[in-house]
Write an enzyme that holds these catalytic residues in place. Structure first.
Site, PDB file in Angstrom:
ATOM      1  N   GLU A   1     -33.143  32.891 -39.539  1.00 51.30           N
ATOM      2  CA  GLU A   1     -33.483  31.574 -40.289  1.00 51.30           C
ATOM      3  C   GLU A   1     -33.809  30.325 -39.805  1.00 51.30           C
ATOM      4  OE1 GLU A   1     -31.041  33.972 -40.651  1.00 51.30           O
ATOM      5  OE2 GLU A   1     -30.948  34.496 -42.836  1.00 51.30           O
TER       6      GLU A   1
ATOM      7  N   GLY B   1     -32.028  38.020 -44.555  1.00 55.55           N
ATOM      8  CA  GLY B   1     -31.249  38.745 -45.867  1.00 55.55           C
ATOM      9  C   GLY B   1     -31.380  40.131 -45.620  1.00 55.55           C
TER      10      GLY B   1
ATOM     11  N   GLU C   1     -28.187  40.593 -43.602  1.00 56.46           N
ATOM     12  CA  GLU C   1     -27.106  40.635 -44.670  1.00 56.46           C
ATOM     13  C   GLU C   1     -27.112  41.452 -45.670  1.00 56.46           C
ATOM     14  OE1 GLU C   1     -28.985  36.606 -45.469  1.00 56.46           O
ATOM     15  OE2 GLU C   1     -27.079  35.600 -44.733  1.00 56.46           O
TER      16      GLU C   1
ATOM     17  N   ALA D   1     -35.764  37.409 -46.675  1.00 57.23           N
ATOM     18  CA  ALA D   1     -35.828  37.032 -48.058  1.00 57.23           C
ATOM     19  C   ALA D   1     -37.422  36.854 -48.077  1.00 57.23           C
ATOM     20  CB  ALA D   1     -35.131  35.816 -48.594  1.00 57.23           C
TER      21      ALA D   1
HETATM   22  N1  DAK Z   1     -41.347  37.191 -46.237  1.00 56.95           N
HETATM   23  C1  DAK Z   1     -42.664  37.475 -46.699  1.00 56.95           C
HETATM   24  N2  DAK Z   1     -43.633  37.961 -46.055  1.00 56.95           N
HETATM   25  C2  DAK Z   1     -43.189  38.426 -44.844  1.00 56.95           C
HETATM   26  C3  DAK Z   1     -41.976  38.503 -44.328  1.00 56.95           C
HETATM   27  C4  DAK Z   1     -40.874  37.694 -45.192  1.00 56.95           C
HETATM   28  N3  DAK Z   1     -39.765  37.516 -44.850  1.00 56.95           N
HETATM   29  N4  DAK Z   1     -42.017  39.301 -43.195  1.00 56.95           N
HETATM   30  C5  DAK Z   1     -43.018  39.642 -42.907  1.00 56.95           C
HETATM   31  N5  DAK Z   1     -43.995  39.424 -44.024  1.00 56.95           N
HETATM   32  C6  DAK Z   1     -45.250  39.627 -44.094  1.00 56.95           C
HETATM   33  C7  DAK Z   1     -46.176  38.762 -43.210  1.00 56.95           C
HETATM   34  O1  DAK Z   1     -46.468  37.540 -43.565  1.00 56.95           O
HETATM   35  C8  DAK Z   1     -47.517  39.961 -43.028  1.00 56.95           C
HETATM   36  O2  DAK Z   1     -48.249  39.719 -44.050  1.00 56.95           O
HETATM   37  P1  DAK Z   1     -49.821  39.759 -43.859  1.00 56.95           P
HETATM   38  O3  DAK Z   1     -50.181  38.727 -43.014  1.00 56.95           O
HETATM   39  O4  DAK Z   1     -50.186  40.907 -43.635  1.00 56.95           O
HETATM   40  O5  DAK Z   1     -50.342  39.421 -45.274  1.00 56.95           O
HETATM   41  C9  DAK Z   1     -46.738  41.281 -43.273  1.00 56.95           C
HETATM   42  O6  DAK Z   1     -45.446  41.001 -43.683  1.00 56.95           O
HETATM   43  C10 DAK Z   1     -46.536  41.904 -41.802  1.00 56.95           C
HETATM   44  O7  DAK Z   1     -45.905  40.917 -41.127  1.00 56.95           O
HETATM   45  P2  DAK Z   1     -46.397  40.710 -39.509  1.00 56.95           P
HETATM   46  O8  DAK Z   1     -47.540  40.644 -39.324  1.00 56.95           O
HETATM   47  O9  DAK Z   1     -45.777  39.277 -39.120  1.00 56.95           O
HETATM   48  O10 DAK Z   1     -45.677  41.811 -38.596  1.00 56.95           O
HETATM   49  P3  DAK Z   1     -45.363  41.674 -37.213  1.00 56.95           P
HETATM   50  O11 DAK Z   1     -44.904  43.208 -36.878  1.00 56.95           O
HETATM   51  O12 DAK Z   1     -46.212  41.106 -36.288  1.00 56.95           O
HETATM   52  O13 DAK Z   1     -43.962  41.016 -37.178  1.00 56.95           O
HETATM   53  C11 DAK Z   1     -41.792  40.210 -38.219  1.00 56.95           C
HETATM   54  C12 DAK Z   1     -42.770  41.424 -37.792  1.00 56.95           C
HETATM   55  C13 DAK Z   1     -40.665  40.811 -38.892  1.00 56.95           C
HETATM   56  C14 DAK Z   1     -41.101  39.876 -36.613  1.00 56.95           C
HETATM   57  C15 DAK Z   1     -42.274  38.936 -38.748  1.00 56.95           C
HETATM   58  O14 DAK Z   1     -43.013  39.550 -39.769  1.00 56.95           O
HETATM   59  C16 DAK Z   1     -41.432  37.889 -39.165  1.00 56.95           C
HETATM   60  O15 DAK Z   1     -40.902  37.286 -38.035  1.00 56.95           O
HETATM   61  N6  DAK Z   1     -41.090  37.835 -40.282  1.00 56.95           N
HETATM   62  C17 DAK Z   1     -40.095  36.972 -40.891  1.00 56.95           C
HETATM   63  C18 DAK Z   1     -38.750  37.171 -40.498  1.00 56.95           C
HETATM   64  C19 DAK Z   1     -37.647  36.218 -41.208  1.00 56.95           C
HETATM   65  O16 DAK Z   1     -37.923  34.902 -40.668  1.00 56.95           O
HETATM   66  N7  DAK Z   1     -36.885  36.373 -42.078  1.00 56.95           N
HETATM   67  C20 DAK Z   1     -35.597  35.684 -42.458  1.00 56.95           C
HETATM   68  C21 DAK Z   1     -36.145  35.021 -43.717  1.00 56.95           C
HETATM   69  S1  DAK Z   1     -35.019  33.899 -44.691  1.00 56.95           S
HETATM   70  C22 DAK Z   1     -29.872  33.762 -50.285  1.00 56.95           C
HETATM   71  C23 DAK Z   1     -29.876  35.132 -50.031  1.00 56.95           C
HETATM   72  C24 DAK Z   1     -30.624  35.481 -48.605  1.00 56.95           C
HETATM   73  C25 DAK Z   1     -31.400  34.286 -48.174  1.00 56.95           C
HETATM   74  C26 DAK Z   1     -31.791  33.222 -48.573  1.00 56.95           C
HETATM   75  C27 DAK Z   1     -30.595  32.844 -49.748  1.00 56.95           C
HETATM   76  N8  DAK Z   1     -29.170  33.432 -51.296  1.00 56.95           N
HETATM   77  C28 DAK Z   1     -27.832  34.190 -51.525  1.00 56.95           C
HETATM   78  C29 DAK Z   1     -29.149  32.134 -51.826  1.00 56.95           C
HETATM   79  C30 DAK Z   1     -32.199  34.943 -47.112  1.00 56.95           C
HETATM   80  C31 DAK Z   1     -33.166  34.131 -46.200  1.00 56.95           C
HETATM   81  C32 DAK Z   1     -34.153  34.964 -45.344  1.00 56.95           C
HETATM   82  O17 DAK Z   1     -33.966  36.069 -44.926  1.00 56.95           O
END
Ligand code: DAK
Length: 259
Positions: free
Chosen positions: A133, A110, A113, A67
């Site tokens: 998460e 997400g 998922e 997400a």
């Molecule tokens: N959201 C927003 N921006 C993101 C992002 C994300 N999830 N993932 C990456 N980005 C952005 C980064 O901020 C960066 O932006 P800039 O700095 O260039 O502006 C760009 O994408 C490139 O990312 P990185 O520089 O971090 O790239 P790396 O290769 O170094 O790292 C990475 C890749 C995937 C390991 C890292 O970006 C990362 O850890 N990303 C976050 C992954 C994460 O935590 N995902 C889970 C998010 S929570 C629901 C349904 C679903 C959900 C919730 C509720 N309902 C039905 C109510 C789901 C929740 C989630 O998924």
């Protein structure tokens, strides 16, 4: 079909509808708008009689990194409730036609998922699956603790959700999360080949098979067997059943007419 800003849609060959996530600057993070567009496009394909199978994919680098964290970071409980994301995800679960996920790179949170909402997954060698998460101080919210546990078992699901650790494509294959792993140069073609094979089969039977397999997740064995039996009987009211069996006896290929 509507115009979209976060996804692209295309039909690579007759019968196959493809949705491609397209937010490369944020690794295809699933913003609210992205989810609205994904659901809209998949429902559109699902309702087109000439589309028989659907595929969803991202880029080679990322299927979806979860997400959109920027969009969620300031949200309160009521904001999350009012965004009503859950009902959108439910619409994906309720699609009638098979949905194949072609996954390369990150499939996180997400994104993982969303992959698990697909009926089958083709992974590239670079695919990585995870529920990170926990690293954000939250937990999976679109089935990550439920679907993952049913697919890979309690121990692996616990470890993935409690540590946020990612698993590789081959690990995901070993655990039964993906159908197969292919080189990154070929994962989309492999998904299209699988979709083409499914698209060549009797459409009503395909629909009832999908419905019956998914039923096994939400019911007892006894009720599931009954559901399956009724769907089986129902197919004997279709012309495609007559055609399929007649074609076998006449040693020719069947021509399905979706009735
Ligand atoms: N959201 C927003 N921006 C993101 C992002 C994300 N999830 N993932 C990456 N980005 C952005 C980064 O901020 C960066 O932006 P800039 O700095 O260039 O502006 C760009 O994408 C490139 O990312 P990185 O520089 O971090 O790239 P790396 O290769 O170094 O790292 C990475 C890749 C995937 C390991 C890292 O970006 C990362 O850890 N990303 C976050 C992954 C994460 O935590 N995902 C889970 C998010 S929570 C629901 C349904 C679903 C959900 C919730 C509720 N309902 C039905 C109510 C789901 C929740 C989630 O998924």
């Amino acid at each position: 079909m509507n115009t979209y800003t976060c996804i692209k849609t295309y039909i690579p060959k007759p019968g196959i509808g493809i949705v491609q996530l397209h937010r490369p600057e944020v690794l295809n993070a699933l913003s609210l708008q992205t989810m609205i567009e994904i659901v809209d496009a998949l429902q559109y394909f699902d309702n087109q009689s000439d589309i028989r199978c659907m595929i969803i994919h991202g880029s080679d680098k990322a299927f979806a990194a979860g997400a959109d964290i920027t969009e969620m970071s300031d949200a309160g409980t009521i904001d999350m409730l009012e965004r009503d994301q859950f009902s959108r995800w439910e619409k994906i679960r309720l699609l009638k036609k098979p949905l194949i996920g072609a996954i390369s790179g990150y499939a996180l949170g997400g994104g993982c998922e969303l992959a698990m909402h697909c009926d089958m997954l083709i992974a590239s060698e670079t695919a990585q699956f995870g529920q990170p998460e926990i690293n954000l101080g939250v937990m999976p919210g679109a089935g990550g603790t439920q679907r993952l546990t049913r697919i890979v078992g309690k121990a692996q699901a616990m470890e993935m959700a409690l540590t946020g650790r990612m698993i590789s494509a081959y690990e995901a294959w070993r655990l039964g999360l993906v159908n197969r792993v292919v080189p990154v140069s070929g994962y989309l073609q492999e998904a299209i080949a699988l979709a083409t094979e499914i698209a060549s089969k009797a459409p009503i039977a395909i629909r009832l098979i999908k419905e019956s397999v998914l039923k096994s997740y939400s019911t007892t064995l006894e009720a599931g067997l009954e559901f399956e039996r009724k769907n089986f009987y129902m197919l004997f009211a279709s012309e495609d059943q007559k055609e399929g069996m007649k074609a076998f006896i006449e040693k020719r290929k069947p021509t399905w007419n979706n009735s």
